[in-house]
Design a protein around this motif. Sequence first.
Motif, PDB file in Angstrom:
ATOM      1  N   PRO A   1     -62.128 -47.494   4.087  1.00 55.62           N
ATOM      2  CA  PRO A   1     -61.395 -46.185   3.377  1.00 55.62           C
ATOM      3  C   PRO A   1     -60.220 -45.742   4.365  1.00 55.62           C
ATOM      4  CG  PRO A   1     -63.868 -45.688   4.852  1.00 55.62           C
ATOM      5  CD  PRO A   1     -63.143 -47.187   4.526  1.00 55.62           C
ATOM      6  N   LYS A   2     -60.154 -45.974   6.206  1.00 56.57           N
ATOM      7  CA  LYS A   2     -59.173 -45.683   6.049  1.00 56.57           C
ATOM      8  C   LYS A   2     -59.207 -46.906   7.548  1.00 56.57           C
ATOM      9  CE  LYS A   2     -60.326 -41.977   8.609  1.00 56.57           C
ATOM     10  NZ  LYS A   2     -60.913 -40.884   9.364  1.00 56.57           N
ATOM     11  N   GLY A   3     -57.904 -46.850   8.031  1.00 60.53           N
ATOM     12  CA  GLY A   3     -57.676 -48.232   8.509  1.00 60.53           C
ATOM     13  C   GLY A   3     -57.618 -48.353  10.681  1.00 60.53           C
ATOM     14  N   TYR A   4     -57.017 -48.958  11.013  1.00 63.76           N
ATOM     15  CA  TYR A   4     -57.974 -48.917  11.925  1.00 63.76           C
ATOM     16  C   TYR A   4     -56.971 -47.958  13.168  1.00 63.76           C
ATOM     17  CZ  TYR A   4     -60.552 -52.872  10.426  1.00 63.76           C
ATOM     18  OH  TYR A   4     -61.297 -53.787   9.663  1.00 63.76           O
ATOM     19  N   LEU A   5     -55.661 -48.257  12.594  1.00 60.59           N
ATOM     20  CA  LEU A   5     -54.931 -46.917  13.566  1.00 60.59           C
ATOM     21  C   LEU A   5     -55.618 -45.526  13.349  1.00 60.59           C
ATOM     22  CD1 LEU A   5     -51.659 -48.027  12.946  1.00 60.59           C
ATOM     23  CD2 LEU A   5     -52.738 -49.067  14.407  1.00 60.59           C
ATOM     24  N   SER A   6     -56.029 -45.050  12.658  1.00 59.91           N
ATOM     25  CA  SER A   6     -56.934 -43.877  11.967  1.00 59.91           C
ATOM     26  C   SER A   6     -57.644 -43.875  12.816  1.00 59.91           C
ATOM     27  CB  SER A   6     -57.336 -43.570  10.188  1.00 59.91           C
ATOM     28  OG  SER A   6     -55.641 -43.799   9.706  1.00 59.91           O
ATOM     29  N   MET A   7     -58.693 -45.188  13.037  1.00 58.16           N
ATOM     30  CA  MET A   7     -60.073 -45.140  13.193  1.00 58.16           C
ATOM     31  C   MET A   7     -60.155 -45.411  14.799  1.00 58.16           C
ATOM     32  SD  MET A   7     -62.165 -48.052  11.974  1.00 58.16           S
ATOM     33  CE  MET A   7     -62.731 -48.750  10.301  1.00 58.16           C
ATOM     34  N   MET A   8     -58.613 -45.594  15.722  1.00 58.80           N
ATOM     35  CA  MET A   8     -58.356 -45.175  16.838  1.00 58.80           C
ATOM     36  C   MET A   8     -58.228 -43.434  17.330  1.00 58.80           C
ATOM     37  SD  MET A   8     -55.755 -47.511  19.815  1.00 58.80           S
ATOM     38  CE  MET A   8     -55.562 -46.690  21.190  1.00 58.80           C
ATOM     39  N   ASP A   9     -57.416 -43.277  16.033  1.00 59.00           N
ATOM     40  CA  ASP A   9     -57.069 -41.465  16.630  1.00 59.00           C
ATOM     41  C   ASP A   9     -58.597 -40.683  16.816  1.00 59.00           C
ATOM     42  OD1 ASP A   9     -54.112 -41.662  16.387  1.00 59.00           O
ATOM     43  OD2 ASP A   9     -54.282 -41.303  14.448  1.00 59.00           O
ATOM     44  N   ASP A  10     -59.451 -41.074  15.286  1.00 57.33           N
ATOM     45  CA  ASP A  10     -60.959 -40.425  15.646  1.00 57.33           C
ATOM     46  C   ASP A  10     -62.020 -40.553  16.932  1.00 57.33           C
ATOM     47  OD1 ASP A  10     -59.832 -39.739  13.056  1.00 57.33           O
ATOM     48  OD2 ASP A  10     -61.504 -41.365  11.881  1.00 57.33           O
ATOM     49  N   LEU A  11     -61.486 -42.548  17.352  1.00 56.04           N
ATOM     50  CA  LEU A  11     -62.711 -42.384  17.976  1.00 56.04           C
ATOM     51  C   LEU A  11     -62.036 -41.973  19.640  1.00 56.04           C
ATOM     52  CD1 LEU A  11     -63.318 -45.762  17.244  1.00 56.04           C
ATOM     53  CD2 LEU A  11     -64.950 -44.304  17.916  1.00 56.04           C
ATOM     54  N   GLY A  12     -60.258 -41.547  19.513  1.00 53.55           N
ATOM     55  CA  GLY A  12     -60.175 -40.667  21.679  1.00 53.55           C
ATOM     56  C   GLY A  12     -58.690 -42.083  21.415  1.00 53.55           C
ATOM     57  N   ILE A  13     -57.614 -42.060  21.815  1.00 52.70           N
ATOM     58  CA  ILE A  13     -56.593 -42.648  22.496  1.00 52.70           C
ATOM     59  C   ILE A  13     -57.125 -43.401  23.586  1.00 52.70           C
ATOM     60  CG2 ILE A  13     -54.063 -43.092  22.837  1.00 52.70           C
ATOM     61  CD1 ILE A  13     -53.965 -41.859  20.656  1.00 52.70           C
ATOM     62  N   PRO A  14     -57.408 -42.461  24.303  1.00 55.88           N
ATOM     63  CA  PRO A  14     -57.434 -42.978  25.998  1.00 55.88           C
ATOM     64  C   PRO A  14     -59.631 -43.667  25.976  1.00 55.88           C
ATOM     65  CG  PRO A  14     -57.641 -40.271  25.550  1.00 55.88           C
ATOM     66  CD  PRO A  14     -57.528 -41.111  24.182  1.00 55.88           C
ATOM     67  N   GLU A  15     -60.441 -43.383  25.454  1.00 57.08           N
ATOM     68  CA  GLU A  15     -61.191 -43.925  25.579  1.00 57.08           C
ATOM     69  C   GLU A  15     -61.265 -45.615  24.109  1.00 57.08           C
ATOM     70  OE1 GLU A  15     -62.433 -39.972  25.093  1.00 57.08           O
ATOM     71  OE2 GLU A  15     -60.843 -40.605  23.993  1.00 57.08           O
ATOM     72  N   VAL A  16     -60.087 -45.365  23.713  1.00 64.32           N
ATOM     73  CA  VAL A  16     -60.620 -47.209  23.288  1.00 64.32           C
ATOM     74  C   VAL A  16     -59.643 -47.299  24.309  1.00 64.32           C
ATOM     75  CG1 VAL A  16     -59.414 -48.300  20.936  1.00 64.32           C
ATOM     76  CG2 VAL A  16     -60.941 -46.135  20.709  1.00 64.32           C
ATOM     77  N   VAL A  17     -58.986 -46.956  24.975  1.00 65.48           N
ATOM     78  CA  VAL A  17     -57.684 -48.138  25.825  1.00 65.48           C
ATOM     79  C   VAL A  17     -58.480 -47.952  27.045  1.00 65.48           C
ATOM     80  CG1 VAL A  17     -55.600 -47.861  27.438  1.00 65.48           C
ATOM     81  CG2 VAL A  17     -55.250 -47.051  24.905  1.00 65.48           C
ATOM     82  N   GLY A  18     -59.182 -47.695  26.977  1.00 63.30           N
ATOM     83  CA  GLY A  18     -60.347 -47.446  28.819  1.00 63.30           C
ATOM     84  C   GLY A  18     -61.220 -48.714  28.255  1.00 63.30           C
ATOM     85  N   VAL A  19     -61.962 -49.155  26.964  1.00 63.86           N
ATOM     86  CA  VAL A  19     -62.261 -49.868  26.151  1.00 63.86           C
ATOM     87  C   VAL A  19     -61.713 -51.447  26.388  1.00 63.86           C
ATOM     88  CG1 VAL A  19     -63.896 -51.275  24.515  1.00 63.86           C
ATOM     89  CG2 VAL A  19     -63.865 -48.265  24.794  1.00 63.86           C
ATOM     90  N   MET A  20     -60.302 -51.281  25.878  1.00 60.41           N
ATOM     91  CA  MET A  20     -59.523 -52.545  26.388  1.00 60.41           C
ATOM     92  C   MET A  20     -59.024 -52.849  26.857  1.00 60.41           C
ATOM     93  SD  MET A  20     -56.025 -51.061  23.566  1.00 60.41           S
ATOM     94  CE  MET A  20     -56.836 -51.017  22.290  1.00 60.41           C
ATOM     95  N   GLU A  21     -58.783 -52.262  28.381  1.00 62.50           N
ATOM     96  CA  GLU A  21     -59.137 -52.634  29.424  1.00 62.50           C
ATOM     97  C   GLU A  21     -60.499 -52.913  30.321  1.00 62.50           C
ATOM     98  OE1 GLU A  21     -57.490 -48.827  31.273  1.00 62.50           O
ATOM     99  OE2 GLU A  21     -55.179 -49.145  30.995  1.00 62.50           O
TER     100      GLU A  21
END
Length: 137
Positions: free
Chosen positions: A61-81
């Motif tokens: 129902p929503k794309g991955y950029l929206s999912m990143m917005d919902d999860l929290g940008i700093p949280e997802v970047v933290g997982v990426m790092e």
Amino acid sequence: MTNEKNDLFLIDEPIPPLKERRGGIANLILVSLILEATRMLDDGFDVATVEEAAKLTFGIPKGYLSMMDDLGIPEVVGVMEYLSDTSDPKDPLTRVYNNFFTPAKSVRMILEEYNKTKDKSTVVWVSPTDVKKATSD
């Protein structure tokens, strides 16, 4: 980490298939898809097109950029790092993926904007205007 906006969350305790792997399989897959969406932005695609491509491809129902917005940008970047940490060359994740999970240029830029902005809720990948835009391809 749960999120009050919806049921999406990053898994704190991965359940290993046969043995423990840093990050867990679900997070590896989700972060890979989010990274690909951000790399598409870096390649010149617009937000509406990237979102629509994910929705059509995966029937979601929503794309991955929206999912990143919902999860929290700093949280997802933290997982990426965390996933892109190559300090231990013997780590199985490093041996297989090397620095694949390194945040894209657009990710670094939105995180910088997020960190500078007082009202964090205004910093999102997908704005209400983006939702209404037609896709380019």
